[in-house]
Design a protein around this motif. Structure first.
Motif, mmCIF file in Angstrom:
data_model
loop_
_atom_site.group_PDB
_atom_site.id
_atom_site.type_symbol
_atom_site.label_atom_id
_atom_site.label_comp_id
_atom_site.label_asym_id
_atom_site.label_seq_id
_atom_site.Cartn_x
_atom_site.Cartn_y
_atom_site.Cartn_z
ATOM 1 N N HIS A 5 6.989 11.934 0.369
ATOM 2 C CA HIS A 5 6.040 10.887 0.004
ATOM 3 C C HIS A 5 5.469 10.268 1.265
ATOM 4 O O HIS A 5 6.196 10.062 2.244
ATOM 5 C CB HIS A 5 6.730 9.794 -0.819
ATOM 6 C CG HIS A 5 7.178 10.234 -2.163
ATOM 7 N ND1 HIS A 5 8.394 10.824 -2.378
ATOM 8 C CD2 HIS A 5 6.573 10.182 -3.367
ATOM 9 C CE1 HIS A 5 8.530 11.105 -3.664
ATOM 10 N NE2 HIS A 5 7.437 10.722 -4.283
ATOM 11 N N LEU A 7 4.602 7.123 2.844
ATOM 12 C CA LEU A 7 4.952 5.720 2.615
ATOM 13 C C LEU A 7 3.789 4.768 2.861
ATOM 14 O O LEU A 7 3.842 3.606 2.469
ATOM 15 C CB LEU A 7 6.156 5.330 3.467
ATOM 16 C CG LEU A 7 7.464 6.031 3.095
ATOM 17 C CD1 LEU A 7 8.548 5.731 4.129
ATOM 18 C CD2 LEU A 7 7.919 5.618 1.716
ATOM 19 N N ASP A 8 2.712 5.253 3.491
ATOM 20 C CA ASP A 8 1.540 4.421 3.735
ATOM 21 C C ASP A 8 0.437 4.654 2.701
ATOM 22 O O ASP A 8 -0.614 4.019 2.760
ATOM 23 C CB ASP A 8 0.997 4.671 5.145
ATOM 24 C CG ASP A 8 1.988 4.229 6.212
ATOM 25 O OD1 ASP A 8 2.563 3.135 6.055
ATOM 26 O OD2 ASP A 8 2.199 4.967 7.183
ATOM 27 N N ARG A 38 5.238 1.914 0.747
ATOM 28 C CA ARG A 38 6.348 1.229 1.453
ATOM 29 C C ARG A 38 6.513 -0.206 0.936
ATOM 30 O O ARG A 38 7.609 -0.661 0.651
ATOM 31 C CB ARG A 38 6.045 1.228 2.954
ATOM 32 C CG ARG A 38 6.948 0.395 3.819
ATOM 33 C CD ARG A 38 6.459 0.336 5.265
ATOM 34 N NE ARG A 38 5.983 1.594 5.784
ATOM 35 C CZ ARG A 38 6.754 2.561 6.282
ATOM 36 N NH1 ARG A 38 8.048 2.393 6.325
ATOM 37 N NH2 ARG A 38 6.222 3.675 6.741
ATOM 38 N N LEU A 77 13.319 5.824 -2.067
ATOM 39 C CA LEU A 77 12.167 5.628 -1.182
ATOM 40 C C LEU A 77 12.312 4.352 -0.363
ATOM 41 O O LEU A 77 11.899 4.302 0.797
ATOM 42 C CB LEU A 77 10.877 5.592 -2.002
ATOM 43 C CG LEU A 77 10.458 6.930 -2.602
ATOM 44 C CD1 LEU A 77 9.317 6.732 -3.583
ATOM 45 C CD2 LEU A 77 10.079 7.908 -1.514
ATOM 46 N N TYR A 78 12.921 3.327 -0.946
ATOM 47 C CA TYR A 78 13.176 2.088 -0.217
ATOM 48 C C TYR A 78 14.087 2.365 0.987
ATOM 49 O O TYR A 78 13.847 1.871 2.085
ATOM 50 C CB TYR A 78 13.811 1.063 -1.156
ATOM 51 C CG TYR A 78 14.254 -0.209 -0.479
ATOM 52 C CD1 TYR A 78 13.334 -1.165 -0.085
ATOM 53 C CD2 TYR A 78 15.602 -0.453 -0.244
ATOM 54 C CE1 TYR A 78 13.744 -2.337 0.531
ATOM 55 C CE2 TYR A 78 16.009 -1.621 0.367
ATOM 56 C CZ TYR A 78 15.080 -2.552 0.751
ATOM 57 O OH TYR A 78 15.499 -3.705 1.372
ATOM 58 N N LYS A 80 14.337 5.182 2.594
ATOM 59 C CA LYS A 80 13.521 5.898 3.580
ATOM 60 C C LYS A 80 12.615 4.928 4.326
ATOM 61 O O LYS A 80 12.415 5.055 5.519
ATOM 62 C CB LYS A 80 12.675 6.972 2.901
ATOM 63 C CG LYS A 80 13.410 8.206 2.528
ATOM 64 C CD LYS A 80 12.417 9.215 1.986
ATOM 65 C CE LYS A 80 13.045 10.566 1.893
ATOM 66 N NZ LYS A 80 12.056 11.572 1.423
ATOM 67 N N ALA A 81 12.038 3.979 3.588
ATOM 68 C CA ALA A 81 11.128 3.011 4.212
ATOM 69 C C ALA A 81 11.866 2.135 5.214
ATOM 70 O O ALA A 81 11.297 1.730 6.226
ATOM 71 C CB ALA A 81 10.465 2.153 3.134
ATOM 72 N N SER A 84 12.276 4.310 8.368
ATOM 73 C CA SER A 84 11.037 4.862 8.899
ATOM 74 C C SER A 84 10.110 3.733 9.343
ATOM 75 O O SER A 84 9.811 2.847 8.545
ATOM 76 C CB SER A 84 10.357 5.707 7.819
ATOM 77 O OG SER A 84 9.089 6.114 8.245
#
Length: 87
Positions: A5, A7-8, A38, A77-78, A80-81, A84
């Motif tokens: 994904h 994130l932006d 994100r 995803l959180y 990963k954010a 990252s």
């Protein structure tokens, strides 16, 4: 959850309404905001932490692929954010 994904990527964050909030003519989901992925996952995990129903009923609509409907994927995803850096 193995898909990559961006994130932006700009996404729409929706919140499903509670059954008692629905009335004739109301949609079952309402748009909360349009923001980077994100920020959307951060909003769901951190800002909605005190409302488990709202967390579990969050839907993230992406133009690049299928909507994210699973709170488990949003938490993934959180994570990963968090590791990252924002670009």
């Amino acid at each position: 959850m193995t898909a990559a994904h961006d994130l932006d990527e700009m996404v729409d964050l929706l919140a499903l309404t509670r059954p008692y909030e629905r009335s004739a003519g109301m949609n079952m989901a309402c748009k909360v905001a349009t923001l980077p992925l994100r920020d959307a996952v951060t909003l769901v995990v951190e800002d909605w932490a005190d409302d488990k129903f709202k967390q579990l009923s969050a839907v993230i609509v992406r133009p690049s692929g299928p909507a994210i409907r699973s709170f488990e994927e949003i938490r993934h995803l959180y994570g990963k954010a968090e590791i990252s850096p924002a670009s």
